[in-house]
Design an enzyme around this catalytic site. Structure first.
Site, PDB file in Angstrom:
ATOM      1  N   HIS A 132     -13.618  -8.815   2.391  1.00 28.68           N
ATOM      2  CA  HIS A 132     -14.202  -7.968   3.370  1.00 28.68           C
ATOM      3  C   HIS A 132     -15.518  -7.341   2.896  1.00 28.68           C
ATOM      4  CE1 HIS A 132      -9.929  -7.748   4.910  1.00 28.68           C
ATOM      5  NE2 HIS A 132     -10.339  -8.858   5.133  1.00 28.68           N
ATOM      6  N   GLY A 193      -0.018  -4.295  -2.552  1.00 26.93           N
ATOM      7  CA  GLY A 193      -0.760  -3.437  -2.147  1.00 26.93           C
ATOM      8  C   GLY A 193      -1.196  -3.770  -0.691  1.00 26.93           C
ATOM      9  N   THR A 194      -0.712  -4.828  -0.060  1.00 28.28           N
ATOM     10  CA  THR A 194      -1.130  -5.057   1.206  1.00 28.28           C
ATOM     11  C   THR A 194      -0.152  -5.195   2.294  1.00 28.28           C
ATOM     12  OG1 THR A 194      -2.713  -6.765   2.433  1.00 28.28           O
ATOM     13  CG2 THR A 194      -1.177  -7.469   0.555  1.00 28.28           C
ATOM     14  N   SER A 195      -0.271  -5.207   3.773  1.00 28.72           N
ATOM     15  CA  SER A 195       0.699  -5.244   4.603  1.00 28.72           C
ATOM     16  C   SER A 195       0.658  -6.533   5.052  1.00 28.72           C
ATOM     17  CB  SER A 195       0.391  -4.298   5.791  1.00 28.72           C
ATOM     18  OG  SER A 195      -0.900  -4.528   6.420  1.00 28.72           O
TER      19      SER A 195
END
Ligand code: APR
Length: 262
Positions: A132, A193-195
């Protein structure tokens, strides 16, 4: 009777220690930076999107949508400042990634974060894709420090300057298609640490070859992690999870020492 998992963090650690696993692909998200003081996006109450409710945005993600930014850049810069306190120390999780790189077993790191803490911890830039993007220096850092919108200096322009981050509605860096070609070469995937809620990064774990172990270190289950025989989940705080992994690897002292230095 439940069938005991054939793959455990201990068995994966053993394969790393004996040199059977040497090419680890990692995917990270905002959850590895929360203990550095940067809120994630979707955790209820503490996540950024819940905190944006008072702004009455069309949807919380609007703040990162290119169409919204083009007419109302102010909230983005206000948030950018809040998400980037001036002094940021990488977390133990960032240090663990740097340790993988130091041991030459980090094949590649896809990060959805734009805080730059992976590189600050010591992961070489050539091993990272900021899917990103990340903030450029100078002008943007100044804007993030003050929270003020930087405007184009060209007299005829005076438009708000858009940072080099990927907004919703924009395509990912071209490099993404090139770097995902590394995934079939991997012999382990680590997701932290990610959805796994935002494509195309959310699809990366599914690109792993069948039979290759995948490890999730995250507060909650996400994506299709845990659906394959070789999957291992360490649910809970990322920093606690990497300590457990480092313990199994016999790298606990090395990890703490590396983290002290960053
Ligand atoms: N330890 C372990 N897991 C954590 C921790 C922690 N300390 N803190 C948060 N988490 C978990 C949450 O439970 C959640 O599953 O990390 C995940 C963070 O998910 P999101 O907030 O959705 O962040 P992320 O997955 O990085 O979002 C992806 O969405 O809005 C866009 O551009 C934005 O890059 C971002 C993308």
């Amino acid at each position: 009777m439940s069938i005991p998992p054939t793959t455990t963090i201990q068995s994966i650690a053993e394969r790393i220690k004996t040199g059977q696993i040497t090419r680890i692909i990692v995917l990270t998200g905002a959850g590895i930076s929360t203990s550095a003081g940067i809120p994630d996006f979707r955790t209820p109450k503490t996540g950024l999107y819940d905190r944006l409710a008072p702004l009455n945005l069309p949807t919380p993600e609007s703040i990162f949508h290119i169409s919204y930014f083009s007419h109302s850049p102010e909230p983005f810069y206000a948030i950018a400042q809040a998400r980037h306190p001036s002094t940021l120390k990488p977390t133990l999780s960032h240090a663990f990634l740097a340790l993988l790189a130091k041991k030459n077993i980090l094949h590649f790191l896809f990060t959805q974060n734009i805080d730059g803490l992976e590189e600050d911890a010591g992961v070489p830039a050539e091993k990272i894709l900021w899917t990103h993007a990340s903030y450029p220096d100078d002008l943007m850092r100044k804007a993030i420090k003050t929270g003020d919108v930087p405007y184009c200096l060209e007299p005829k322009c005076s438009g708000a300057i858009k940072p080099e981050v990927v907004f919703f509605g924009e395509s990912l860096p071209e490099e993404f298609d090139e770097k995902v070609k590394l995934i079939p070469e991997a012999d382990l995937m680590l997701v932290m640490g990610t959805s796994l809620r935002v494509a195309p990064c959310s699809g990366i774990p599914r690109m792993m070859e069948p039979g290759v172990p995948r490890v999730l270190i995250n507060m909650e289950r996400c994506g299709d992690m845990g659906s394959r025989d070789g999957d291992v989940s360490i649910l809970g705080d990322c920093d606690v999870g990497v300590r457990e992994f480092a313990e199994a690897l016999g790298w606990r002292g090395e990890l703490e020492a590396l983290w002290e230095e960053v």
